[in-house]
Design an enzyme around this catalytic site. Structure first.
Site, PDB file in Angstrom:
ATOM      1  N   LYS A 169       0.837  -1.204   0.000  1.00 26.74           N
ATOM      2  CA  LYS A 169       0.000   0.000   0.000  1.00 26.74           C
ATOM      3  C   LYS A 169       0.871   1.252   0.000  1.00 26.74           C
ATOM      4  O   LYS A 169       0.649   2.189  -0.781  1.00 26.74           O
ATOM      5  CB  LYS A 169      -0.919  -0.035   1.230  1.00 26.74           C
ATOM      6  CG  LYS A 169      -1.976   1.022   1.196  1.00 26.74           C
ATOM      7  CD  LYS A 169      -2.923   0.907   2.372  1.00 26.74           C
ATOM      8  CE  LYS A 169      -3.817  -0.295   2.232  1.00 26.74           C
ATOM      9  NZ  LYS A 169      -4.731  -0.488   3.349  1.00 26.74           N
ATOM     10  N   ARG A 182      -3.329   2.921   8.597  1.00 27.68           N
ATOM     11  CA  ARG A 182      -3.652   1.617   8.001  1.00 27.68           C
ATOM     12  C   ARG A 182      -2.420   0.746   7.893  1.00 27.68           C
ATOM     13  O   ARG A 182      -1.333   1.236   7.628  1.00 27.68           O
ATOM     14  CB  ARG A 182      -4.164   1.796   6.568  1.00 27.68           C
ATOM     15  CG  ARG A 182      -5.482   2.457   6.439  1.00 27.68           C
ATOM     16  CD  ARG A 182      -5.697   2.763   4.954  1.00 27.68           C
ATOM     17  NE  ARG A 182      -6.633   3.842   4.786  1.00 27.68           N
ATOM     18  CZ  ARG A 182      -7.898   3.667   4.437  1.00 27.68           C
ATOM     19  NH1 ARG A 182      -8.351   2.471   4.215  1.00 27.68           N
ATOM     20  NH2 ARG A 182      -8.698   4.703   4.313  1.00 27.68           N
ATOM     21  N   GLY A 188      -8.166  -7.032   4.671  1.00 27.30           N
ATOM     22  CA  GLY A 188      -9.016  -7.155   5.853  1.00 27.30           C
ATOM     23  C   GLY A 188      -8.382  -7.894   7.006  1.00 27.30           C
ATOM     24  O   GLY A 188      -9.028  -8.119   8.024  1.00 27.30           O
ATOM     25  N   MET A 217      -5.593  -7.092   8.797  1.00 33.13           N
ATOM     26  CA  MET A 217      -5.023  -6.292   9.889  1.00 33.13           C
ATOM     27  C   MET A 217      -5.873  -5.039  10.099  1.00 33.13           C
ATOM     28  O   MET A 217      -6.877  -4.848   9.445  1.00 33.13           O
ATOM     29  CB  MET A 217      -3.570  -5.975   9.594  1.00 33.13           C
ATOM     30  CG  MET A 217      -2.706  -7.216   9.749  1.00 33.13           C
ATOM     31  SD  MET A 217      -1.020  -6.893   9.339  1.00 33.13           S
ATOM     32  CE  MET A 217      -1.129  -6.560   7.613  1.00 33.13           C
ATOM     33  N   ARG A 239      -3.644  -1.224  -6.194  1.00 30.29           N
ATOM     34  CA  ARG A 239      -2.793  -2.415  -6.093  1.00 30.29           C
ATOM     35  C   ARG A 239      -3.206  -3.359  -7.215  1.00 30.29           C
ATOM     36  O   ARG A 239      -4.287  -3.209  -7.800  1.00 30.29           O
ATOM     37  CB  ARG A 239      -2.973  -3.098  -4.732  1.00 30.29           C
ATOM     38  CG  ARG A 239      -4.364  -3.597  -4.500  1.00 30.29           C
ATOM     39  CD  ARG A 239      -4.517  -4.217  -3.138  1.00 30.29           C
ATOM     40  NE  ARG A 239      -5.908  -4.519  -2.894  1.00 30.29           N
ATOM     41  CZ  ARG A 239      -6.456  -4.653  -1.696  1.00 30.29           C
ATOM     42  NH1 ARG A 239      -5.735  -4.475  -0.606  1.00 30.29           N
ATOM     43  NH2 ARG A 239      -7.718  -4.948  -1.563  1.00 30.29           N
ATOM     44  N   HIS A 282     -16.007  -8.484   1.963  1.00 21.80           N
ATOM     45  CA  HIS A 282     -15.019  -9.416   2.494  1.00 21.80           C
ATOM     46  C   HIS A 282     -15.234 -10.832   1.959  1.00 21.80           C
ATOM     47  O   HIS A 282     -14.321 -11.480   1.457  1.00 21.80           O
ATOM     48  CB  HIS A 282     -15.105  -9.396   4.023  1.00 21.80           C
ATOM     49  CG  HIS A 282     -14.174 -10.364   4.667  1.00 21.80           C
ATOM     50  ND1 HIS A 282     -14.579 -11.616   5.067  1.00 21.80           N
ATOM     51  CD2 HIS A 282     -12.860 -10.286   4.931  1.00 21.80           C
ATOM     52  CE1 HIS A 282     -13.544 -12.250   5.581  1.00 21.80           C
ATOM     53  NE2 HIS A 282     -12.485 -11.468   5.517  1.00 21.80           N
ATOM     54  N   SER A 340      13.104 -42.998 -11.991  1.00 25.00           N
ATOM     55  CA  SER A 340      11.973 -42.146 -11.660  1.00 25.00           C
ATOM     56  C   SER A 340      12.032 -41.937 -10.158  1.00 25.00           C
ATOM     57  O   SER A 340      12.057 -42.903  -9.395  1.00 25.00           O
ATOM     58  CB  SER A 340      10.660 -42.826 -12.061  1.00 25.00           C
ATOM     59  OG  SER A 340       9.588 -41.997 -11.690  1.00 25.00           O
ATOM     60  N   CYS A 343       7.922 -39.079  -9.914  1.00 23.87           N
ATOM     61  CA  CYS A 343       6.526 -39.509  -9.904  1.00 23.87           C
ATOM     62  C   CYS A 343       5.921 -39.494  -8.498  1.00 23.87           C
ATOM     63  O   CYS A 343       4.782 -39.900  -8.305  1.00 23.87           O
ATOM     64  CB  CYS A 343       6.367 -40.884 -10.544  1.00 23.87           C
ATOM     65  SG  CYS A 343       7.244 -42.170  -9.643  1.00 23.87           S
ATOM     66  N   TYR A 379      11.212 -35.131 -17.091  1.00 24.37           N
ATOM     67  CA  TYR A 379       9.757 -34.961 -16.959  1.00 24.37           C
ATOM     68  C   TYR A 379       9.325 -35.004 -15.491  1.00 24.37           C
ATOM     69  O   TYR A 379      10.071 -35.474 -14.624  1.00 24.37           O
ATOM     70  CB  TYR A 379       8.991 -36.040 -17.753  1.00 24.37           C
ATOM     71  CG  TYR A 379       9.138 -37.435 -17.207  1.00 24.37           C
ATOM     72  CD1 TYR A 379       8.296 -37.900 -16.187  1.00 24.37           C
ATOM     73  CD2 TYR A 379      10.120 -38.300 -17.685  1.00 24.37           C
ATOM     74  CE1 TYR A 379       8.437 -39.174 -15.659  1.00 24.37           C
ATOM     75  CE2 TYR A 379      10.267 -39.574 -17.177  1.00 24.37           C
ATOM     76  CZ  TYR A 379       9.425 -39.999 -16.153  1.00 24.37           C
ATOM     77  OH  TYR A 379       9.562 -41.247 -15.622  1.00 24.37           O
TER      78      TYR A 379
HETATM   79  C1  PEP Z   1       6.808 -42.763  -4.290  1.00 22.11           C
HETATM   80  O1  PEP Z   1       7.214 -43.445  -3.361  1.00 22.11           O
HETATM   81  O2  PEP Z   1       7.096 -41.569  -4.459  1.00 22.11           O
HETATM   82  C2  PEP Z   1       5.915 -43.349  -5.298  1.00 22.11           C
HETATM   83  C3  PEP Z   1       5.512 -42.668  -6.332  1.00 22.11           C
HETATM   84  O3  PEP Z   1       5.467 -44.615  -5.044  1.00 22.11           O
HETATM   85  P1  PEP Z   1       4.243 -44.928  -4.073  1.00 22.11           P
HETATM   86  O4  PEP Z   1       3.621 -43.629  -3.724  1.00 22.11           O
HETATM   87  O5  PEP Z   1       3.355 -45.823  -4.822  1.00 22.11           O
HETATM   88  O6  PEP Z   1       4.942 -45.607  -2.939  1.00 22.11           O
END
Ligand code: PEP
Ligand code: MG
Length: 875
Positions: A22, A92, A101, A103, A336, A454, A763, A830, A850
């Site tokens: 502000k 303010r 809102g 503070m 803002r 709000h 992975s 993953c 990936y």
């Molecule tokens: C992991 O361990 O990150 C994974 C993807 O395998 P899971 O969650 O199936 O153990």
């Protein structure tokens, strides 16, 4: 002496960290010559200093405030406590990142008996002066002294009754003076330790109170929800007052340069005639649409529209402005970057690129990946909505659709949500104290307040459906009811609300996933053009895979085969396999499973066409597949013809004290190679058949879980390769396939070069890797982690956002070692972290190929990956 206090003409928009959002923007508006009432900002460093001093203002800060007070008096040509033309200020809060809102704010500071006379003389309006004074006492008492509002309300109501006044405006100046006399008693006006009569003392107390409010419960909760660090602190803005409540030629309003709801390029806002600052935001009176300003304030309307345009062009982003008109003169009180729904964010970003205001990278950076989530969430099924009974209608304050049981206090909503109920929080109007209830609710319905109230602002920020200003309903918090005409809804009754059209329905309505707009596709295609990380999905069912492709997934990074085993037809076979007494029995049970597995994999391959698919061999401890209760065990015994006692024995035998560290992952394949054999056979046969039938270019990626040592990897890989080659020969196929591993065990990360000798891809299974690196059970430690976050030991949940310092170090080390051994090794992630924007940025930085995440996170990941590329290019 360190500088702690800055006049508005000493700062700029770049100084947000020091002056708060502000303060920096007030300085910027002053710099570009817009009409901003003069004032100064006490910096965020002063806030830090205040806490360092154990909750006190240092002499240096007080001295600098005193100097600025002299300056503000000079610039304004007014004096504090003057009986002819007194200087009054607003105080303010303003943090680096706006916390609407959360503070405290104090208006009309500087009023005392003398200044009240001065205000009356100046305006010729005794009543106005008295009303301002009593409001000030009330606000100061509540914010600075912590006195309950209720005590003032009681006095006020009593005097109103005595005066026979129906509305507040019916009270005369004399009545209000009577109110003031009573208020003064409550606050011990002018007494030691009571309400200070001296404006300077009032100001110092107010500054301290704002600093204190940085640590009030709702500010702390807001920071936690929005991941704002506690150490930022807030600045305090002290600004000369202008009055929107000086009669019909005055007013106050809030406006956005474009619609924060759908992004339409048209000014969007509300104002109130003869009202002061907070009245609009607080939702106490329902304001008028901004267009009507043309008739109410014809003299300033064009000025205002012009300023809005100047500000948007200057900031190159949609602005959220507060303004006041005092006797036909326009003043800007704030600007803002405006908060907006995700749909609006996307439309505005795309439009601004088309208007040549920003470039594509800026547009991509403007979208919060987490916000994308909102767009992917369900709306009401159109048909079901049409046939539902509309009971009321309000303002469509925040899009989305929600149904649930009505609760009338934030606390009740929280309790019900904890029990797993879907909740609609119904309030007369919301206030920041309701935050926790709003978080817990599926949707929010209020009887009062406008689009900038709000409830509306906060719900939009959270991506939560909200219908506001629904004047058709009468809400009683006390009776816990909501009345609509003759109908009464009590706590626990179900309703549905639509935040897009503002309708309120009786009962629950079926929901569907919405179509994504063209602008969404545009932003996503820009993101795809920028990112270098690929985005895959974790999916074990063809329909999930198809959904992920629709969201832009480029492959499957993890297909958890065990999920396929839990289906009704398969579970008896897997159970028979588990309780088998010898290899022959086990092989017989596995052959029964083979056709199921093959069909499953074919379904996945067909859905993914030629995209890469990583299939993981069986991972969980076997006891997870056995029945849990005695009753189920007896039923199983009958179903598969295995004696009950034998089943009980098998369950006992399989019991492990630490199953997560036990007989699972590749250890299953080492002890029962026939499981890996059956799965490999299914994977290869399915791939060859689909490849032949559909002509897709399939290269199966077979993934071995939980590897800890190269020898394990080698051992299981040999099994896989042997079977795969056999299948290829049988089918006379030259299909290619890859064998890789998950990196989930710290030892595998530490020796990744050795593992990479036989693994063609890695992975990172960061769920297990986090679990094993921290020694925190991923299934049992939710509450502990919550406490750790509360106590500041963890910044975030380590199972949601990758611990880059520790677990990340292992990931980075393994990636480097892996590449060193095998330069073309494919690297992905993953674990759940694969869908978390910060973790994705990390994955980009260390050069993974990936990320893989659940289908609904795919667009989030695409955007986050693009942002990671932009951020790292800039670095
Ligand atoms: C992991 O361990 O990150 C994974 C993807 O395998 P899971 O969650 O199936 O153990
Ligand atoms: Mg795992």
């Amino acid at each position: 002496m360190k500088k702690f206090v800055y006049s508005f003409n000493e700062g700029s928009k770049e100084m947000k960290n020091l002056l708060g959002g502000k303060g920096a923007n007030l300085a910027e508006m002053t710099k570009i010559g817009l009409p901003v009432p003069f004032g100064f900002t006490v910096s965020t460093e002063a806030c830090t200093d205040y806490y360092d001093q154990g909750g006190a203002l240092s002499d240096d800060i007080i001295k600098q405030i005193d100097e600025k007070l002299v300056e503000i008096e000079k610039v304004m040509g007014k004096k504090f406590g003057d009986t002819k033309d007194p200087l009054l200020v607003s105080v303010r809060s303003g943090a680096r990142i706006s916390m609407p809102g959360m503070m405290d704010t104090i208006l009309n500071l500087g009023l005392n008996d003398e200044a009240e006379k001065g205000l009356a003389a100046l305006t010729g309006n005794e009543r106005f002066a008295a009303d301002s004074f009593r409001r000030f006492i009330q606000m100061f008492a509540s914010v600075v002294m912590g006195i309950e509002m209720k005590r003032f309300d009681e006095v006020f109501e009593k005097i109103k009754e005595k005066a026979g006044a129906k509305f507040d405006v019916d009270l005369t100046a004399d009545d209000l003076h009577e109110v003031i006399v009573e208020y003064k008693k409550i606050v011990k006006y002018g007494e030691e330790g009571g309400f200070p009569a001296e404006p300077r003392d009032q100001l110092l107390e107010a500054v301290k109170a704002v600093f204190r409010s940085w640590n009030n419960d709702r500010a702390i909760l807001y920071r936690k929800l929005n991941k704002i660090p506690d150490e930022y602190g807030t600045a305090v803005n002290v600004q000369s007052m202008v009055f929107g409540n000086m009669g019909e030629t005055s007013g106050t309003g809030v406006a956005f340069t474009r619609s924060p709801v759908n992004g339409e390029n048209k000014i969007f806002g509300e104002f109130l005639v003869n009202a002061q600052g907070e009245d609009v935001v607080a939702g106490i009176r329902t304001p008028k649409p901004i267009e009507e300003m043309k008739t109410s304030f014809p003299e300033v309307y064009d000025d205002f529209m012009n300023i809005a345009e100047v500000l948007e062009k200057h900031y190159k982003d949609m602005q959220d402005m507060e303004f006041t008109v005092e006797r036909n003169k326009l003043y800007m009180l704030q600007t803002r970057v405006g908060k907006r729904t995700s749909a609006a964010a996307i439309k505005i970003a795309v439009d601004m690129v088309n208007e040549a205001l920003i470039d594509k990278e800026t547009a991509v950076m403007r979208i919060d990946p987490e916000q994308i989530d909102q767009l992917l969430h369900p709306a009401f099924d159109e048909k079901a909505e049409k046939s539902a009974k509309v009971i009321a209608s309000g303002l469509p304050a925040s899009p989305g659709a929600a149904g649930g049981k009505v609760y009338f206090t934030a606390n009740d909503a929280e309790v019900a949500a904890e029990k797993g109920e879907a909740v609609i929080l119904v309030r007369e109007e919301t206030s920041p104290e309701d935050l926790a209830g709003m978080v817990a609710a599926q949707g929010i319905l209020t009887a009062r307040g406008g689009m900038t109230s709000h409830a509306a602002v906060v719900a939009r920020g959270m991506g939560k459906c909200c219908v506001a200003g629904c004047s058709d309903i009468v809400v009683s918090e006390k009776e816990k009811t909501m009345k609509v005409g003759d109908l009464t809804y009590v706590e626990g009754d179900s309703i549905s609300i639509n935040g897009v059209n503002g309708n309120v329905y009786e009962g629950l309505i079926e929901t569907v996933t919405p179509e994504l707009s063209g602008d969404f596709g545009t932003i996503m295609s820009w993101a795809d053009g920028i990112r270098t990380l690929k985005v895959r999905t974790n999916a074990d069912q063809p329909q999930d895979a198809r959904q992920a492709i629709e969201f832009g997934a480029e492959g499957i990074g993890l297909c958890r085969t065990e999920h396929m085993f839990f289906e009704e037809e398969r579970i008896p076979a897997i159970r028979r396999m588990i309780v088998a007494e010898n290899e022959d029995e086990r092989r017989a049970a596995l052959s029964a499973l083979l056709p199921f597995q093959k069909e499953d994999f074919k379904g996945i391959y067909e859905a993914m066409e030629s995209r890469p698919v990583t299939i993981r061999l069986l991972d969980p401890p076997l006891h997870e597949f056995l029945p849990k209760t005695d009753e189920e065990t007896r039923a199983l015994s009958e179903q598969i013809g295995v004696p009950y006692e034998k089943l009980v024995q098998a369950t006992t035998d399989l019991h492990e004290f630490n199953p997560m560290l036990g007989h699972r992952g590749c250890r299953l394949a080492v002890t029962y190679p026939e499981i890996a054999e059956m799965q490999t056979q299914a994977i290869l046969e399915a791939a060859i058949e689909v490849k032949t039938e559909k002509g897709y270019d399939i290269i199966p990626e077979i993934m071995i879980p939980l590897t800890g040592i190269d020898k394990e990897m080698e051992y299981v890989k040999n099994i896989v390769v042997e079977v795969a080659e056999k299948v290829k020969k049988e089918y006379d196929s030259d299909i290619k396939y890859l064998v890789g591993t998950m990196i989930e065990v710290p030892r595998a990360a530490l020796t990744a070069d050795e593992v990479a000798k036989s693994a063609e891809f890695f992975s990172f299974g960061t769920n297990d890797l986090t679990q094993m690196t921290f020694g925190f059970s991923r299934d049992d430690t939710g509450q502990i982690i919550k406490t750790y976050i509360e106590k500041g030991i963890f910044k975030e949940d380590i199972f949601q956002s990758l611990d880059q310092t520790g677990v990340g170090k292992l990931v980075e080390m393994a990636a480097t070692l892996g590449r060193h051994e095998r330069s073309n090794i494919k690297l992905g992630i993953c674990g759940e972290h694969g869908g978390d924007p910060n973790s994705i940025e990390f994955c980009h930085r260390i050069g993974l190929n990936y990320v893989s995440c659940s289908p609904y996170r795919v667009p989030v990941a695409r955007l986050a990956a693009a942002q990671a590329a932009i951020i790292n290019k800039e670095k």
